[in-house]
Design a protein around this motif. Structure first.
Motif, mmCIF file in Angstrom:
data_model
loop_
_atom_site.group_PDB
_atom_site.id
_atom_site.type_symbol
_atom_site.label_atom_id
_atom_site.label_comp_id
_atom_site.label_asym_id
_atom_site.label_seq_id
_atom_site.Cartn_x
_atom_site.Cartn_y
_atom_site.Cartn_z
ATOM 1 N N ASP A 93 -6.768 8.815 35.906
ATOM 2 C CA ASP A 93 -5.387 8.905 36.357
ATOM 3 C C ASP A 93 -5.021 10.304 36.864
ATOM 4 O OD1 ASP A 93 -5.571 10.076 33.853
ATOM 5 O OD2 ASP A 93 -4.174 8.708 32.873
ATOM 6 N N LYS A 142 -3.148 11.858 40.471
ATOM 7 C CA LYS A 142 -1.808 12.459 40.464
ATOM 8 C C LYS A 142 -1.832 13.976 40.557
ATOM 9 C CE LYS A 142 2.500 12.536 37.754
ATOM 10 N NZ LYS A 142 2.538 13.971 37.406
ATOM 11 N N HIS A 143 -2.658 14.617 39.743
ATOM 12 C CA HIS A 143 -2.613 16.074 39.651
ATOM 13 C C HIS A 143 -3.472 16.787 40.694
ATOM 14 C CE1 HIS A 143 -0.238 15.634 36.129
ATOM 15 N NE2 HIS A 143 -1.214 15.176 35.356
ATOM 16 N N TRP A 164 -7.351 5.911 31.636
ATOM 17 C CA TRP A 164 -5.898 6.004 31.760
ATOM 18 C C TRP A 164 -5.354 6.487 30.417
ATOM 19 C CZ3 TRP A 164 -4.614 5.057 36.729
ATOM 20 C CH2 TRP A 164 -3.262 5.205 37.084
ATOM 21 N N SER A 169 0.150 8.388 30.222
ATOM 22 C CA SER A 169 0.304 8.168 31.669
ATOM 23 C C SER A 169 0.976 6.848 32.025
ATOM 24 C CB SER A 169 -1.069 8.240 32.358
ATOM 25 O OG SER A 169 -1.645 9.508 32.167
ATOM 26 N N ASP A 206 7.018 13.537 32.709
ATOM 27 C CA ASP A 206 6.262 14.327 33.690
ATOM 28 C C ASP A 206 5.974 13.577 34.990
ATOM 29 O OD1 ASP A 206 6.194 16.497 31.962
ATOM 30 O OD2 ASP A 206 4.340 15.843 31.011
ATOM 31 N N TRP A 221 5.324 10.427 35.525
ATOM 32 C CA TRP A 221 4.378 9.312 35.490
ATOM 33 C C TRP A 221 5.047 7.964 35.736
ATOM 34 C CZ3 TRP A 221 -0.589 9.419 36.174
ATOM 35 C CH2 TRP A 221 -1.314 10.558 35.846
ATOM 36 N N TYR A 244 3.921 6.187 38.688
ATOM 37 C CA TYR A 244 2.568 5.633 38.651
ATOM 38 C C TYR A 244 2.460 4.364 37.815
ATOM 39 C CZ TYR A 244 -0.507 8.726 41.256
ATOM 40 O OH TYR A 244 -1.180 9.359 42.265
ATOM 41 N N TYR A 278 -0.724 1.646 37.727
ATOM 42 C CA TYR A 278 -1.462 1.139 36.562
ATOM 43 C C TYR A 278 -1.423 -0.385 36.512
ATOM 44 C CZ TYR A 278 -2.669 0.036 31.758
ATOM 45 O OH TYR A 278 -3.254 -0.522 30.651
#
Length: 446
Positions: free
Chosen positions: A377, A381-382, A413, A417, A422, A424, A427, A431
């Motif tokens: 994950d 994202k990062h 995952w 998350s 933050d 998420w 997202y 998922y």
């Protein structure tokens, strides 16, 4: 029917490679020296510098390059490698010829030869980036080239010997989670909770501010308390969730600090998941490659969970060869799940299937079984900063490649998350899509 591999060299590397390739399909093989001829009831594969010296039909010739004997590489290998699958093999006068050193290249990818000589001092944690990898330079980051090559080899062997009995491989999904921090709010002081809520408001994260404020004044379920959902989702494709727990012996790096909260959970926290979660260790950055530290973390976690720990994944996917794997073996670890890029999804070792780690310096296969990780994950994202649409596209490409090669889709995952913390929350649809695709992927295997 047995496959006889006639080679002009005798090498533990070659035997290791053959065991991986033919083991995938349940095929028996024998490795013969060039001067020893196989019996008549066998399918002949000749591996050497020169074309097949034996005048016979129905032989498959694979040219040997220097790759199978190379030590460490400071540059990318310059041996020929085909760009497309239709260039791998051809029929010549009743025999089959490979266009490249298939065995040498498979060993190159499985041994992680390219990772021994890279200088990681300028990189965060010294990790091997996908940008340095051969698969990325060739445009194969999302292509399981090893699995494709092995599959095409077996297709031609089957054409040469229609009676050859092939077993597998079967597709699979390995759902995993890293428990770096069990709770977002639970156990924290009122002052810290209020400060975090105000910070989310100042950063215009309205959803997170609302969630934090609700927990602060009303209570409710902690947003990181998601193991139930993760394990239930794994059950949709009849799998147990593999969860790797950060349990630092000492904290010498700030990225290990969150793991201290695990020590306050108590054994009952882990016992209730006995039927739905397999536990593994998550060696801390502070432990590094020190086998005594890793062993101490393993023993501490075993005492808390009250069960034996034999699997592991490195915190932040910090993996340096050969030190990390040697330390894990010395600590009693039998399976590692760290073989993925930290900064991108993809096939780091060119395969989705597990393989035993080969120690190049000691020149031998080891007892450590390596399970490739295809998707994390945080990579999406990062590191790639992919929006949800792009993230879903990359997931679809990976799963489609596993469908083509009948591979194993392994994903990570985090419990943190599938929350609103933050950012998420954006997202959560990603998922959900992942779980749907994995479920469809496994249904197609019936």
């Amino acid at each position: 029917m047995k496959i006889s591999v006639l080679a002009d060299i005798s090498s533990p590397r070659l035997n290791y490679t053959l065991e991986f390739i033919f083991g995938l399909y349940g095929l028996d093989f024998e490795l013969c020296k060039e001067e020893v001829l196989p019996d008549g009831d066998s399918l002949l594969v000749y591996y050497g510098l020169k074309p097949n010296p034996i005048e016979t039909h129905n032989c498959l010739f694979i040219p040997r390059s220097s790759l199978i004997e190379s030590y460490f590489l400071t540059n990318d290998p310059d041996e020929f490698i085909p760009e497309s699958d239709d260039q791998l093999f051809r029929w010549v006068d009743g025999n089959v010829e490979a266009s490249f050193d298939l065995f040498g290249w498979v060993f190159f990818f499985l041994s992680r030869m390219e990772e021994y000589e890279f200088s990681g001092e300028d990189l965060d944690l010294g990790r091997f980036s996908y940008k340095r990898s051969f698969v990325d330079k060739k445009g194969w980051l999302f292509k399981a080239v090893v699995d494709r090559w092995c599959g095409e080899l077996v297709v031609f062997l089957k054409k040469m010997a229609p009676g050859l009995r092939i077993l597998g491989p079967e597709r699979d999904v390995i759902p995993t989670c890293d428990l770096d921090i069990p709770y977002a709010f639970k156990g924290k002081s009122l002052f810290r909770l209020m400060g975090a809520a105000l910070k989310s408001l100042c950063q215009a994260r309205a959803g997170e501010f609302f969630f934090r404020s609700k927990y602060l004044f009303v209570g409710g379920q902690d947003p990181f308390d998601t193991l139930e959902e993760l394990s239930q989702d794994a059950g949709k494709f009849r799998k147990k969730l593999k969860c790797f727990v950060l349990f630092p012996y000492t904290v010498e790096d700030y990225r290990d600090k969150s793991g201290q909260a695990v020590k306050n959970l108590g054994g009952s926290f882990f016992i209730k998941w006995a039927n739905s979660i397999d536990w593994g260790m998550h060696p801390s950055i502070s432990a590094g490659d020190k086998k005594s530290r890793i062993r101490a973390e393993k023993l501490g976690l075993e005492g808390l969970i009250d069960c034996s720990i034999t699997s592991s994944r490195q915190h932040f996917l910090r993996l340096t060869l050969p030190m990390t794997y040697r330390a894990l073996i010395d600590a009693g670890i039998r399976e590692d799940y760290s073989m993925g890029f930290h900064d991108s999804p993809g096939f780091r070792a060119g395969t989705s299937r597990p393989f035993y780690w080969y120690d190049l310096e000691k020149e031998k296969a080891t007892s450590l079984k390596v399970f490739p990780l295809l998707l994390m994950d945080g990579s999406l994202k990062h590191y790639l900063k992919a929006d949800p649409v792009k993230a879903i596209e990359k997931i679809d490409v990976l799963i489609e490649e596993c469908a083509i090669t009948n591979g194993i889709f392994s994903y990570l995952w985090h419990n943190s998350s599938i929350s609103v913390i933050d950012g998420w929350d954006r997202y959560i649809p990603v998922y959900s899509h992942l779980i749907t695709k994995c479920t469809e992927f496994m249904k197609q295997s019936k």
